[in-house]
Design a protein around this motif. Structure first.
Motif, PDB file in Angstrom:
ATOM      1  N   ARG A 158       0.746  -0.963  -0.134  1.00  0.00           N
ATOM      2  CA  ARG A 158       0.149   0.153  -0.005  1.00  0.00           C
ATOM      3  C   ARG A 158       0.992   1.362  -0.044  1.00  0.00           C
ATOM      4  O   ARG A 158       1.889   1.327   0.720  1.00  0.00           O
ATOM      5  N   ASP A 159       0.586   2.391  -0.706  1.00  0.00           N
ATOM      6  CA  ASP A 159       1.170   3.465  -0.908  1.00  0.00           C
ATOM      7  C   ASP A 159       0.751   4.327   0.396  1.00  0.00           C
ATOM      8  O   ASP A 159      -0.411   4.868   0.269  1.00  0.00           O
ATOM      9  N   HIS A 160       1.529   4.443   1.512  1.00  0.00           N
ATOM     10  CA  HIS A 160       0.831   5.104   2.652  1.00  0.00           C
ATOM     11  C   HIS A 160       0.850   6.720   2.450  1.00  0.00           C
ATOM     12  O   HIS A 160       0.472   7.388   3.166  1.00  0.00           O
ATOM     13  N   ARG A 161       1.437   7.296   1.431  1.00  0.00           N
ATOM     14  CA  ARG A 161       1.165   8.620   0.864  1.00  0.00           C
ATOM     15  C   ARG A 161      -0.245   8.860   0.730  1.00  0.00           C
ATOM     16  O   ARG A 161      -0.698  10.056   0.616  1.00  0.00           O
ATOM     17  N   GLU A 216      -6.562   6.915   1.902  1.00  0.00           N
ATOM     18  CA  GLU A 216      -7.645   5.960   1.397  1.00  0.00           C
ATOM     19  C   GLU A 216      -9.064   6.560   1.835  1.00  0.00           C
ATOM     20  O   GLU A 216      -9.239   6.444   2.876  1.00  0.00           O
ATOM     21  N   THR A 226      -4.496  13.024   8.793  1.00  0.00           N
ATOM     22  CA  THR A 226      -3.326  12.929   8.639  1.00  0.00           C
ATOM     23  C   THR A 226      -2.731  12.816   9.997  1.00  0.00           C
ATOM     24  O   THR A 226      -1.362  12.465  10.201  1.00  0.00           O
ATOM     25  N   TRP A 280       1.191  13.585   2.117  1.00  0.00           N
ATOM     26  CA  TRP A 280      -0.036  12.884   2.023  1.00  0.00           C
ATOM     27  C   TRP A 280      -0.634  13.303   0.950  1.00  0.00           C
ATOM     28  O   TRP A 280      -0.665  14.951   0.662  1.00  0.00           O
TER      29      TRP A 280
END
Ligand SMILES: NC(=O)C1=CN([C@@H]2O[C@H](COP(=O)(O)OP(=O)(O)OC[C@H]3O[C@@H](n4cnc5c(N)ncnc54)[C@H](OP(=O)(O)O)[C@@H]3O)[C@@H](O)[C@H]2O)C=CC1
Ligand SMILES: Nc1nc(=O)c2c([nH]1)NC[C@@H]1CN(c3ccc(C(=O)N[C@@H](CCC(=O)O)C(=O)O)cc3)C=[N+]21
Length: 297
Positions: A8-11, A14, A157, A263
């Motif tokens: 998963r791209d944590h930036r 979702e 965030t 983010w």
């Protein structure tokens, strides 16, 4: 699927995960509500394709949380007077929990007048001028859903909103302005940009968080974002690739900007689902306010 694509791209923030959390809270309240909650009425005036996805997702979320959902499409040639009469009937109906008037409406309809006709206690989108006025008094419990969604995404965030330098790009009555006022109410320092702003980049480059609601694909590139900043992309734009593929993208060049941002909310999959969740949450705020006012017992 390669191992790379599984990570998963944590930036990316979702939207579905934020939506699931909110809908679970709402479902719990609906299940124990007494008397049972009334129906959420969605009104479209004329066939509005750009609203179709939104209304479909409202219906799905309402079913998920247990709020009865009534999707009404009024004829495009309906008169302002007839609209007001129908809204009055919905205001007076004990079966109706809340009313959302989908935009856009046909050119001959005065949307602000219709929003004012929706009783504040049934105004689940918070667009009656009286509801919007509450935001000036920092009462943000019943705010326009996308504005509320962008605040929710920023909150997720973990950034402290107090003193946060935020640049809001776009100042519409339904997104930009309420979002700016809500973030101000949370203690952020907010700069609002629009088409008259001489250099949007001058402002966005120094921002801890950039919220964009313009409707221009790739308006925001990596050179406009401070490294590590949060980027909340509200835009929804349909583009056609060279090979003819039609795609929905936001206002941000997501792939390029996510290399700089701390983010970023993807489009689709970001603010959209949370907008839907905020409508469900707002519906239960309206329910509680109607109970407090003695409308339902
Ligand atoms: N995800 C969601 O839930 C929702 C997404 N949207 C999407 O958000 C986008 C904005 O919609 P909406 O808020 O209704 O805004 P509007 O379409 O009503 O207006 C666009 C806004 O952008 C400003 N603007 C236009 N060009 C520029 C520019 N070059 N630089 C800075 N500002 C500019 C305009 O300023 P000015 O008035 O001065 O021209 C105006 O405030 C659309 O793509 C819409 O589809 C909208 C609602 C919900
Ligand atoms: N009075 C009014 N209020 C609005 O807030 C309003 C409106 N009128 N008119 C139309 C626009 C647009 N809008 C969307 C909200 C969520 C998704 C949404 O759920 N998007 C999903 C799409 C995914 C899918 O395809 O289901 C996503 O981004 O992941 C889309 C569009 C609200 N709007």
């Amino acid at each position: 699927m390669s191992a790379e694509s599984k990570v998963r791209d944590h930036r990316l923030i979702e939207g579905k995960a934020v939506q699931a959390r909110i809908l679970a809270e709402v479902a719990e309240e609906v299940a124990t509500a007494s008397p049972p909650v009334g129906k959420l009425v969605s009104v479209c005036i004329g066939p509005t394709p750009e609203v179709a996805v939104y209304v479909r997702n409202q219906a799905r979320a309402a079913a998920k949380v247990g709020i009865p959902f009534d999707q009404q499409v009024w004829p495009a040639e309906i008169t302002q007077e007839e609209c007001k009469k129908r809204i009055q009937a919905l205001n007076d109906s004990k079966d109706v929990l809340g009313i959302i008037l989908q935009r856009p409406v046909p050119a001959h309809i005065n949307v602000r007048s219709l929003q004012s006709a929706i009783h504040p206690l049934k105004d689940v989108e918070g667009m009656n001028p009286a509801s919007i006025g509450n935001i000036v008094y920092s009462d943000i419990a019943l705010a326009p859903c996308t504005a509320a969604a962008s605040v929710e995404m920023l909150r997720s965030t973990g950034l402290d909103l107090k003193g946060l330098e935020v640049v809001m790009i776009g100042h519409s009555e339904i997104v930009g302005k309420p979002a700016a006022l809500m973030l101000t109410a949370e203690g952020a320092t907010v700069t609002v940009c629009h088409h008259m702003t001489r250099s949007v980049a001058m402002h966005s480059r120094r921002a801890d968080a950039v919220v964009v609601a313009v409707g221009k694909a790739h308006l925001i590139g990596p050179d406009m974002i401070k490294p590590g900043a949060a980027v909340i992309d509200i835009g929804i734009n349909q583009i056609t690739d060279e090979d003819g593929t039609v795609r929905i993208v936001g206002d941000v060049d997501t792939d390029a900007v996510k290399e700089v941002a701390g983010w970023i909310t993807p489009v689709p999959g970001g603010v959209g689902p949370v907008t839907v969740a905020m409508l469900m949450r707002n519906s239960m705020v309206a329910y509680r306010r109607q109970k407090d006012a003695g409308w339902i017992s």
